[in-house]
Design an enzyme around this catalytic site. Sequence first.
Site, PDB file in Angstrom:
ATOM      1  N   ARG A  89      -3.762   7.765   8.506  1.00  0.00           N
ATOM      2  CA  ARG A  89      -3.590   6.874   9.663  1.00  0.00           C
ATOM      3  C   ARG A  89      -2.390   7.350  10.489  1.00  0.00           C
ATOM      4  NH1 ARG A  89      -1.154   1.025   9.881  1.00  0.00           N
ATOM      5  NH2 ARG A  89      -1.453   0.668  12.094  1.00  0.00           N
ATOM      6  N   HIS A 133       1.223   1.693  18.723  1.00  0.00           N
ATOM      7  CA  HIS A 133       2.200   1.383  17.675  1.00  0.00           C
ATOM      8  C   HIS A 133       3.572   1.374  18.337  1.00  0.00           C
ATOM      9  CE1 HIS A 133       2.880   1.514  13.069  1.00  0.00           C
ATOM     10  NE2 HIS A 133       4.048   1.207  13.623  1.00  0.00           N
ATOM     11  N   GLU A 178       0.297  -4.508  14.489  1.00  0.00           N
ATOM     12  CA  GLU A 178       1.222  -5.640  14.347  1.00  0.00           C
ATOM     13  C   GLU A 178       1.646  -6.244  15.684  1.00  0.00           C
ATOM     14  OE1 GLU A 178       4.428  -4.188  11.884  1.00  0.00           O
ATOM     15  OE2 GLU A 178       3.152  -4.032  10.128  1.00  0.00           O
ATOM     16  N   ASN A 304      -1.597  -5.538   7.093  1.00  0.00           N
ATOM     17  CA  ASN A 304      -0.328  -4.924   6.690  1.00  0.00           C
ATOM     18  C   ASN A 304       0.415  -5.960   5.869  1.00  0.00           C
ATOM     19  OD1 ASN A 304      -1.191  -2.927   8.410  1.00  0.00           O
ATOM     20  ND2 ASN A 304       0.550  -3.051   9.808  1.00  0.00           N
ATOM     21  N   TYR A 306       3.670  -6.782   3.317  1.00  0.00           N
ATOM     22  CA  TYR A 306       4.940  -6.391   2.716  1.00  0.00           C
ATOM     23  C   TYR A 306       5.521  -7.488   1.820  1.00  0.00           C
ATOM     24  CZ  TYR A 306       4.896  -2.233   5.607  1.00  0.00           C
ATOM     25  OH  TYR A 306       4.535  -1.035   6.167  1.00  0.00           O
ATOM     26  N   GLU A 364      -1.240  -1.087   5.743  1.00  0.00           N
ATOM     27  CA  GLU A 364       0.151  -0.730   5.428  1.00  0.00           C
ATOM     28  C   GLU A 364       0.602  -1.537   4.230  1.00  0.00           C
ATOM     29  OE1 GLU A 364       3.236  -0.927   8.409  1.00  0.00           O
ATOM     30  OE2 GLU A 364       1.883  -0.090   9.928  1.00  0.00           O
TER      31      GLU A 364
HETATM   32  O1  IFM Z   1       7.971   0.994   9.765  1.00  0.00           O
HETATM   33  C1  IFM Z   1       7.232  -0.153   9.969  1.00  0.00           C
HETATM   34  C2  IFM Z   1       5.945   0.152  10.702  1.00  0.00           C
HETATM   35  O2  IFM Z   1       6.183   0.800  11.913  1.00  0.00           O
HETATM   36  C3  IFM Z   1       5.198  -1.124  10.993  1.00  0.00           C
HETATM   37  N1  IFM Z   1       5.035  -1.916   9.814  1.00  0.00           N
HETATM   38  C4  IFM Z   1       6.191  -2.135   8.964  1.00  0.00           C
HETATM   39  C5  IFM Z   1       6.870  -0.819   8.664  1.00  0.00           C
HETATM   40  C6  IFM Z   1       8.112  -1.063   7.781  1.00  0.00           C
HETATM   41  O3  IFM Z   1       9.016  -1.893   8.430  1.00  0.00           O
END
Ligand code: IFM
Length: 457
Positions: A89, A133, A178, A304, A306, A364
């Site tokens: 990606r 992005h 995002e 995505n 985290y 992500e």
């Molecule tokens: O680095 C970023 C990415 O550009 C977008 N998603 C989160 C990642 C980590 O912060």
Amino acid sequence: MKTMIFKHLPAAIARTDFADDFLWGVSTSSYQIEGAATLDGRVPSIWDTFCATPGKIRDGSSGDVACDHYHLWEQDLDLAQSMGLNAYRFSIAWPRIFNGVDAEPNALGLAFYSKLVDGMLARGLQPWCTLYHWDLPQYLEDQGGWANRATVDAYLRYVDAVSRHLGSRVKHWITHNEPWCTAMHGNWDGMHAPGNKSLPLALQVCHNVLLSHGRAVPLIRANSPDAQVGIALSLHPVKPASDSAADLAAVARHDALRNRWFLDPLYGRGYPEQALQLVGKDAPQIEAGDMAAIAVGMDFLGVNYYFPEVVKDAPQQYPLRTEIVHPAERERTAFGWEVAPQGLTELLARVARDYPIGPLYVTENGSTYDDQVSADGSIDDQARRDYLIRHLAAMRDAITAGGNIRGYFAWSLLDNFEWAEGYLRRFGLTYIDYATQRRTLKHSGQWYSAFLHGAQN
Ligand code: IFM
């Protein structure tokens, strides 16, 4: 590159736990890795401007050079191939493609991505192309940026040029990465470029970004036969700080803006009523036909993931009356982000339960730790490796429970420019020595490679 194959994987997980056609990838983005900021007709983006503004980036750095991927892309694709990945990606830098409002597409910019895509295909890597992005051309920001509806038209011109040029070779397209960050970090808390601090502006940006997504989808489908088109959202499970009724109600309010503000309109439900009431007069201007355009329908959703967000009732906080809290006892990465693999399982189940999403991809997921280079040059990043293993296991749990999850993209192939944090945060499976541009696969990357090459417990 020398790859260490682990004989004993530290957790009971194997590639064979997943479907044969499951996609295994890594994610990257243009401004974070490419460098070559002024080469071949690239013009400044909002991030070039932001980085040049004192105090915006913690280490005072920029993406001017980054990982010099613009020159070292073959080495990087070789690395991805050698790891056993089957998908890659990347994102396109809009300022490389159009260097002015009325300009023609820049042939040199298109040629770079053309050879990059050919390089992926030659190495058995399925190209996953993100169109936005975060690197908006500065000349568009100078005319009001995403808050100006004319930027939607400029985006469509850009998407048309790129999808015409690459559409026979790229079959997986992500319109935006995002939108929360584009809109809210860029225009509400001001942590990201362009650095505005206005909720109504942020909500208008958000609306225009979603509108541009909706208008782009049919265009991409027309230019790229059999294409699969989606969007990548940063989604967070929202958890209460306590089991009080007030904190539980806070969860619903927070979720309404953090997650549903994006999911609901994309799946035809409009903006959540609860959030609209909370933002009141700060709600965006919506024109006839906008909501139908946004709800165009997608072929997949990119998630995505985290960390979860923990919130408590906070009556003084406008507009949501919630506050994010950071309970002390939780495991965290060096960034302070909670390590909660179970949150991925829950999130994937939640979106599948609440929305008609079709296939899901984890577009992500990753972690940052303070890597140490050993005397022999290796990077034993056990915490990142464990994070990866535990999140793969969490994704497997979601699939076992019936989830239609088709792929996983680790963030990120390389250490890179982490936005407002500059180079202070390393998310890569590969260590970058920025002085020499030497790439070294960390133990986490070696583990991922061993896993992909079929190592068993
Ligand atoms: O680095 C970023 C990415 O550009 C977008 N998603 C989160 C990642 C980590 O912060």
